[in-house]
Scaffold this active site. Structure first.
Site, short mmCIF file in Angstrom:
data_model
loop_
_atom_site.label_atom_id
_atom_site.label_comp_id
_atom_site.label_asym_id
_atom_site.label_seq_id
_atom_site.Cartn_x
_atom_site.Cartn_y
_atom_site.Cartn_z
N ASN A 10 1.80 -2.23 5.42
CA ASN A 10 0.98 -1.03 5.57
C ASN A 10 -0.39 -1.14 4.91
O ASN A 10 -1.33 -0.46 5.31
CB ASN A 10 1.76 0.16 4.98
N ILE A 17 -5.21 9.92 10.97
CA ILE A 17 -4.22 10.53 10.09
C ILE A 17 -4.94 10.98 8.81
O ILE A 17 -5.79 10.25 8.28
CB ILE A 17 -3.10 9.51 9.73
N GLY A 74 0.84 -1.20 0.00
CA GLY A 74 0.00 0.00 0.00
C GLY A 74 0.87 1.24 0.00
O GLY A 74 0.53 2.26 0.61
N VAL A 99 -2.46 -8.34 -1.33
CA VAL A 99 -1.76 -8.97 -0.19
C VAL A 99 -2.58 -10.08 0.46
O VAL A 99 -2.04 -10.94 1.14
CB VAL A 99 -1.33 -7.94 0.90
N ARG A 138 -0.21 5.26 -1.90
CA ARG A 138 -1.20 6.26 -1.46
C ARG A 138 -1.09 6.45 0.04
O ARG A 138 -0.59 5.58 0.75
CB ARG A 138 -2.62 5.78 -1.78
N ALA A 198 -10.26 -5.91 15.35
CA ALA A 198 -9.75 -7.28 15.49
C ALA A 198 -8.52 -7.48 14.60
O ALA A 198 -7.53 -8.10 15.01
CB ALA A 198 -10.85 -8.29 15.15
N TYR A 255 -12.20 -4.19 11.91
CA TYR A 255 -10.95 -3.42 11.82
C TYR A 255 -10.14 -3.56 13.11
O TYR A 255 -8.93 -3.83 13.07
CB TYR A 255 -11.30 -1.96 11.54
P1 NAP Z 1 -5.31 4.57 2.06
O1 NAP Z 1 -4.98 6.00 1.82
O2 NAP Z 1 -6.69 4.09 1.81
O3 NAP Z 1 -4.24 3.66 1.24
C1 NAP Z 1 -4.30 2.27 1.36
C2 NAP Z 1 -3.23 1.62 0.52
O4 NAP Z 1 -3.31 0.19 0.71
C3 NAP Z 1 -3.42 1.84 -0.99
O5 NAP Z 1 -2.15 1.93 -1.62
C4 NAP Z 1 -4.14 0.57 -1.43
O6 NAP Z 1 -3.95 0.24 -2.80
C5 NAP Z 1 -3.47 -0.46 -0.55
N1 NAP Z 1 -4.27 -1.67 -0.41
C6 NAP Z 1 -5.55 -1.77 0.06
N2 NAP Z 1 -5.96 -3.05 0.01
C7 NAP Z 1 -4.92 -3.79 -0.50
C8 NAP Z 1 -4.73 -5.15 -0.81
N3 NAP Z 1 -5.69 -6.07 -0.61
N4 NAP Z 1 -3.54 -5.54 -1.34
C9 NAP Z 1 -2.55 -4.63 -1.56
N5 NAP Z 1 -2.68 -3.33 -1.29
C10 NAP Z 1 -3.85 -2.89 -0.78
O7 NAP Z 1 -5.00 4.18 3.59
P2 NAP Z 1 -4.08 4.89 4.70
O8 NAP Z 1 -4.90 5.82 5.47
O9 NAP Z 1 -2.83 5.36 4.08
O10 NAP Z 1 -3.80 3.63 5.64
C11 NAP Z 1 -2.62 2.87 5.53
C12 NAP Z 1 -2.54 1.96 6.75
O11 NAP Z 1 -2.55 2.74 7.94
C13 NAP Z 1 -3.73 0.98 6.85
O12 NAP Z 1 -3.25 -0.27 7.31
C14 NAP Z 1 -4.60 1.63 7.90
O13 NAP Z 1 -5.39 0.69 8.58
C15 NAP Z 1 -3.55 2.24 8.81
N6 NAP Z 1 -4.07 3.34 9.62
C16 NAP Z 1 -4.57 4.46 9.03
C17 NAP Z 1 -5.07 5.48 9.83
C18 NAP Z 1 -5.65 6.75 9.27
O14 NAP Z 1 -6.23 7.52 10.03
N7 NAP Z 1 -5.52 7.02 7.99
C19 NAP Z 1 -5.05 5.33 11.23
C20 NAP Z 1 -4.52 4.19 11.79
C21 NAP Z 1 -4.03 3.20 10.98
P3 NAP Z 1 -4.87 0.96 -3.97
O15 NAP Z 1 -4.26 2.33 -4.13
O16 NAP Z 1 -4.70 0.09 -5.15
O17 NAP Z 1 -6.27 1.02 -3.44
#
Ligand code: NAP
Length: 248
Positions: A91, A189, A13, A65, A16, A158, A156
């Site tokens: 990630n 974030i 991931g 993944v 983005r 879990a 989420y």
């Molecule tokens: P995001 O902007 O939605 O980006 C998610 C990334 O993961 C994208 O590159 C997406 O690919 C990729 N992805 C999703 N499903 C996938 C799969 N099955 N196989 C491979 N790649 C996959 O999310 P984010 O906010 O940056 O979050 C990143 C991580 O941080 C996540 O694990 C999230 O749970 C964690 N997190 C985020 C926050 C927050 O507030 N944002 C808080 C706590 C934890 P595509 O571009 O192809 O869709």
């Protein structure tokens, strides 16, 4: 500062949001980065173009993944293409929020499969590759949601708590091989992951954060680079909150 010169990093991931921020920081620090994604070709292409100055130090790969066969074939190709793997950042993650009474099986499965099984799939093959050089750093992108348990996020929470539990076990298995595995737990974030939240809910969440704001991707990325550094050599199975004081 070229702290990660000659090191290879996989960021799932990594095209983005938080992952993109992590990819960028590793490139700045001299690493070769393999940033992966699963569906959004346009975002991946734009991201690659925006970092053209790094040339072939940034490689983009597309696979799911959650699919163990796709992960295995990614690693088969990886071993032919790259001499070693020093760092894996688990990630990639999704949300499908719903209160448990109305959460359907596909919403449960999608989140557990991507966030938790995806971490297992990637970690399993990465550890096999890292063991050859008796060196490795793995960082999981967990969440404070995995410790607080926000309503509507049973799947989420879990999956994110599961990543922490997985790391505790794996850290003990691979410690002797000089491989560490740690977790960061971001709070809220600013990324597209939160784009579906209604304005009043954003206000409400911000009011619950002691720092009264959402975090930035760079604020997460710097902590990830610390865990991934050679200097973090005696830290494993640990979890760090990056949540503006919103700690469990
Ligand atoms: P995001 O902007 O939605 O980006 C998610 C990334 O993961 C994208 O590159 C997406 O690919 C990729 N992805 C999703 N499903 C996938 C799969 N099955 N196989 C491979 N790649 C996959 O999310 P984010 O906010 O940056 O979050 C990143 C991580 O941080 C996540 O694990 C999230 O749970 C964690 N997190 C985020 C926050 C927050 O507030 N944002 C808080 C706590 C934890 P595509 O571009 O192809 O869709």
């Amino acid at each position: 500062m070229n702290k990660f010169d000659s090191q290879h990093v996989i960021v799932t991931g990594g095209t983005r949001g938080i992952g993109a921020g992590i990819t960028e920081q590793f490139l700045k620090a001299g690493a070769t980065v393999i940033a992966t994604y699963s569906g959004n070709d346009e975002a991946a292409r734009t991201f690659k173009e925006s970092l053209n100055l790094y040339g072939n130090k940034l490689i983009i790969k597309k696979f799911n993944v959650a699919n163990s066969q796709e992960v295995e074939s990614f690693f088969t190709d990886y071993e032919k293409e790259f001499p070693s793997l020093e760092i894996l950042i688990n990630n990639a993650g999704i949300r499908r929020d719903q209160i448990v009474a109305t959460m359907n099986e596909s919403e449960w499965d999608a989140v557990i499969d991507t966030n938790l099984k995806g971490t297992y799939n990637m970690t399993r093959f990465a550890v096999l590759t890292m063991m050859k050089n008796r060196y490795g750093r793995i960082v999981n992108m967990s969440s404070v949601g995995g410790k607080l348990g926000l309503p509507g996020q049973a799947n989420y929470a879990a999956s994110k708590a599961g990543q922490i539990a997985l790391s505790l076990s794996v850290s003990k298995e691979v410690a002797k091989r000089n491989i560490t595995i740690n977790n960061v737990c971001p709070g809220f974030i600013e990324t597209e992951l939160l784009k579906d939240l209604p304005e009043d809910q954003i206000k409400e969440y911000k009011s619950q954060v002691p720092m009264k704001r959402f975090g930035k991707v760079e604020e997460v990325a710097h902590a990830v680079l610390f865990f991934a550094s050679k200097e973090a050599s005696y830290i494993t199975g640990a979890t760090l909150d990056i949540a503006g004081g919103l700690n469990a």
